[in-house]
Design a protein around this motif. Structure first.
Motif, PDB file in Angstrom:
ATOM      1  N   THR A  32       0.813  -1.214   0.000  1.00 39.50           N
ATOM      2  CA  THR A  32       0.000   0.000   0.000  1.00 39.50           C
ATOM      3  C   THR A  32       0.849   1.268   0.000  1.00 39.50           C
ATOM      4  O   THR A  32       0.320   2.372  -0.033  1.00 39.50           O
ATOM      5  N   GLN A  33       2.175   1.100   0.059  1.00 36.34           N
ATOM      6  CA  GLN A  33       3.083   2.238   0.010  1.00 36.34           C
ATOM      7  C   GLN A  33       4.299   1.901  -0.845  1.00 36.34           C
ATOM      8  O   GLN A  33       4.759   0.754  -0.881  1.00 36.34           O
ATOM      9  N   ALA A  34       4.818   2.896  -1.528  1.00 35.61           N
ATOM     10  CA  ALA A  34       6.129   2.843  -2.169  1.00 35.61           C
ATOM     11  C   ALA A  34       6.850   4.100  -1.730  1.00 35.61           C
ATOM     12  O   ALA A  34       6.416   4.791  -0.803  1.00 35.61           O
ATOM     13  N   GLY A  35       7.950   4.432  -2.402  1.00 32.02           N
ATOM     14  CA  GLY A  35       8.618   5.661  -2.021  1.00 32.02           C
ATOM     15  C   GLY A  35       9.967   5.809  -2.685  1.00 32.02           C
ATOM     16  O   GLY A  35      10.356   5.000  -3.527  1.00 32.02           O
ATOM     17  N   ALA A  36      10.674   6.861  -2.313  1.00 36.94           N
ATOM     18  CA  ALA A  36      12.013   7.136  -2.814  1.00 36.94           C
ATOM     19  C   ALA A  36      12.946   7.299  -1.634  1.00 36.94           C
ATOM     20  O   ALA A  36      12.595   7.941  -0.635  1.00 36.94           O
ATOM     21  N   THR A  37      14.131   6.704  -1.753  1.00 44.32           N
ATOM     22  CA  THR A  37      15.122   6.765  -0.676  1.00 44.32           C
ATOM     23  C   THR A  37      16.467   7.197  -1.247  1.00 44.32           C
ATOM     24  O   THR A  37      16.970   6.595  -2.198  1.00 44.32           O
ATOM     25  N   LEU A  38      17.051   8.233  -0.661  1.00 41.85           N
ATOM     26  CA  LEU A  38      18.405   8.646  -0.990  1.00 41.85           C
ATOM     27  C   LEU A  38      19.326   8.092   0.085  1.00 41.85           C
ATOM     28  O   LEU A  38      19.105   8.311   1.278  1.00 41.85           O
ATOM     29  N   HIS A  39      20.354   7.360  -0.353  1.00 43.80           N
ATOM     30  CA  HIS A  39      21.219   6.710   0.626  1.00 43.80           C
ATOM     31  C   HIS A  39      22.670   6.733   0.163  1.00 43.80           C
ATOM     32  O   HIS A  39      22.968   6.893  -1.032  1.00 43.80           O
ATOM     33  N   GLU A  40      23.563   6.573   1.108  1.00 40.87           N
ATOM     34  CA  GLU A  40      24.977   6.475   0.790  1.00 40.87           C
ATOM     35  C   GLU A  40      25.261   5.174   0.049  1.00 40.87           C
ATOM     36  O   GLU A  40      24.656   4.137   0.332  1.00 40.87           O
ATOM     37  N   MET A  41      26.190   5.228  -0.887  1.00 33.66           N
ATOM     38  CA  MET A  41      26.597   4.022  -1.600  1.00 33.66           C
ATOM     39  C   MET A  41      27.801   3.385  -0.914  1.00 33.66           C
ATOM     40  O   MET A  41      28.776   4.067  -0.585  1.00 33.66           O
ATOM     41  N   VAL A  42      27.679   2.086  -0.699  1.00 40.37           N
ATOM     42  CA  VAL A  42      28.760   1.281  -0.138  1.00 40.37           C
ATOM     43  C   VAL A  42      28.945   0.069  -1.044  1.00 40.37           C
ATOM     44  O   VAL A  42      28.267  -0.065  -2.063  1.00 40.37           O
ATOM     45  N   LYS A  43      29.860  -0.814  -0.678  1.00 37.39           N
ATOM     46  CA  LYS A  43      30.150  -1.977  -1.522  1.00 37.39           C
ATOM     47  C   LYS A  43      28.900  -2.814  -1.769  1.00 37.39           C
ATOM     48  O   LYS A  43      28.637  -3.235  -2.890  1.00 37.39           O
ATOM     49  N   LYS A  44      28.097  -3.045  -0.738  1.00 36.84           N
ATOM     50  CA  LYS A  44      26.879  -3.834  -0.871  1.00 36.84           C
ATOM     51  C   LYS A  44      25.780  -2.952  -1.459  1.00 36.84           C
ATOM     52  O   LYS A  44      25.522  -1.857  -0.958  1.00 36.84           O
ATOM     53  N   PRO A  45      25.090  -3.393  -2.524  1.00 33.07           N
ATOM     54  CA  PRO A  45      24.074  -2.542  -3.162  1.00 33.07           C
ATOM     55  C   PRO A  45      22.914  -2.210  -2.229  1.00 33.07           C
ATOM     56  O   PRO A  45      22.463  -3.064  -1.444  1.00 33.07           O
ATOM     57  N   ASP A  46      22.441  -0.990  -2.318  1.00 35.02           N
ATOM     58  CA  ASP A  46      21.243  -0.536  -1.595  1.00 35.02           C
ATOM     59  C   ASP A  46      21.331  -0.822  -0.097  1.00 35.02           C
ATOM     60  O   ASP A  46      20.354  -1.248   0.532  1.00 35.02           O
ATOM     61  N   ALA A  47      22.509  -0.585   0.470  1.00 34.39           N
ATOM     62  CA  ALA A  47      22.712  -0.944   1.878  1.00 34.39           C
ATOM     63  C   ALA A  47      23.301   0.182   2.721  1.00 34.39           C
ATOM     64  O   ALA A  47      23.387   0.055   3.938  1.00 34.39           O
ATOM     65  N   GLY A  48      23.688   1.298   2.093  1.00 32.61           N
ATOM     66  CA  GLY A  48      24.296   2.390   2.839  1.00 32.61           C
ATOM     67  C   GLY A  48      23.302   3.198   3.641  1.00 32.61           C
ATOM     68  O   GLY A  48      22.078   3.083   3.466  1.00 32.61           O
ATOM     69  N   ALA A  49      23.806   4.022   4.520  1.00 31.26           N
ATOM     70  CA  ALA A  49      22.957   4.816   5.418  1.00 31.26           C
ATOM     71  C   ALA A  49      21.993   5.712   4.634  1.00 31.26           C
ATOM     72  O   ALA A  49      22.334   6.286   3.606  1.00 31.26           O
ATOM     73  N   ILE A  50      20.770   5.800   5.148  1.00 29.22           N
ATOM     74  CA  ILE A  50      19.724   6.622   4.536  1.00 29.22           C
ATOM     75  C   ILE A  50      19.904   8.080   4.948  1.00 29.22           C
ATOM     76  O   ILE A  50      20.114   8.390   6.122  1.00 29.22           O
TER      77      ILE A  50
END
Length: 303
Positions: A127-145
């Motif tokens: 029922t929800q989606a969204g957009a997240t800006l986060h730091e890039m690290v070696k592991k994809p989509d895992a850095g701090a928001i």
């Protein structure tokens, strides 16, 4: 003036690059993809926007080459931004930007990490989606928001409609967060990766409807997750391939199971799912031809 190298594609890439330019970031290079002629290109061009602003553009098959790393080191960008770029950036690439690397992802991370998050969210009935800006690290989509915004998914929203909402959320998140990134005051929230999972890409053949296993709501969610501009949900019949583009849940389910079937009544086409739920089929085609109500009797030999 802060500088950046931008890896970007798709509409999110266009709008987020526009935010950087509006906030006077010196974009020294744009790295994007060549359009695949076998793909339905329904989105805007990052390369075209960059050319309008006289920004150099390259389209390497892979971004993680010594040649590109050397070029980035020579450019000395303060930041690297990735906006819907389709390749994972190596640590060597990320290390060329001393003030940080940030990625815009189309989900409420840590949920729906990986590929095509909007389609997966619709498919799974979120029922929800969204957009997240986060730091890039070696592991994809895992850095701090560092920024996030939720948008609603209504029961009959298609993936394209939800993507339009996520696009606006991405622009707002970046626009609101960028000043703090530049001045070094941005707040970071570490991800709890146990609260979400990775999802892979989807192929046209993943649109097949399994009538023996999928209830009415599941079929409806599949249809709206892969409808145009995507390849569509389909089922093969004795008359040919039926592609279903739009449905409406008439009854979510009945008591017990049912034999899946297609039927028509009063000039309208319906489907009964295995859970007894009923769908009205609002738009469909048979073997590439639009299916009109007058065609139902001949197409399905039903009474």
């Amino acid at each position: 003036m802060s500088s950046a190298v931008v890896f970007a594609y798709h509409n999110v890439g266009v709008r987020c690059l526009s935010v950087l330019l509006a906030q006077n970031i010196n974009v020294k290079l744009v790295v994007t993809h060549e359009d695949d002629q076998s793909e339905n290109i329904w989105f805007d061009s990052v390369a075209s926007l960059a050319h309008q602003h006289n920004i150099p553009v390259i389209c390497p098959k892979t971004p993680n080459t010594e040649e590109l790393v050397s070029r980035l080191n020579s450019l000395k960008p303060d930041f690297i931004f990735s906006f819907y770029y389709r390749n994972i950036l190596s640590v060597d690439v990320l290390n060329t930007a001393p003030r940080g690397c940030y990625n815009m992802h189309g989900s409420l991370l840590p949920k729906y990490r990986g590929r095509v998050p909007v389609n997966w969210a619709v498919l799974r009935g979120e029922t929800q989606a969204g957009a997240t800006l986060h730091e890039m690290v070696k592991k994809p989509d895992a850095g701090a928001i560092v920024g996030q915004m939720a948008v609603p998914i209504l029961p009959n929203d298609t993936a394209e409609e939800v993507f339009g909402k996520v696009l606006v959320a991405a622009e707002i998140v970046l626009n609101d967060t960028l000043p703090a990134i530049v001045d070094g005051s941005v707040q970071r929230q570490e991800m709890d990766l146990s609260q979400g999972s990775y999802f892979g890409g989807r192929r046209p053949e993943d649109g097949v409807i399994d009538w023996k296993a999928m209830g009415a709501r599941e079929v409806h969610n599949l249809v709206r997750a892969v409808t145009r501009p995507y390849p569509g949900a389909f089922t093969d019949t004795s008359k040919g391939r039926l592609v279903i583009w739009k449905t409406l849940v008439v009854e979510s389910q009945s008591q017990g199971s049912a034999e899946p079937c297609l039927w028509f009544k009063d000039g309208r086409l319906f489907a009964t799912a295995c859970d007894g739920g009923i769908l009205r089929i609002l738009s469909a085609e048979m073997d590439g031809k639009a299916l009109e109500p007058v065609d139902f009797p001949a197409s399905f030999a039903l009474s």
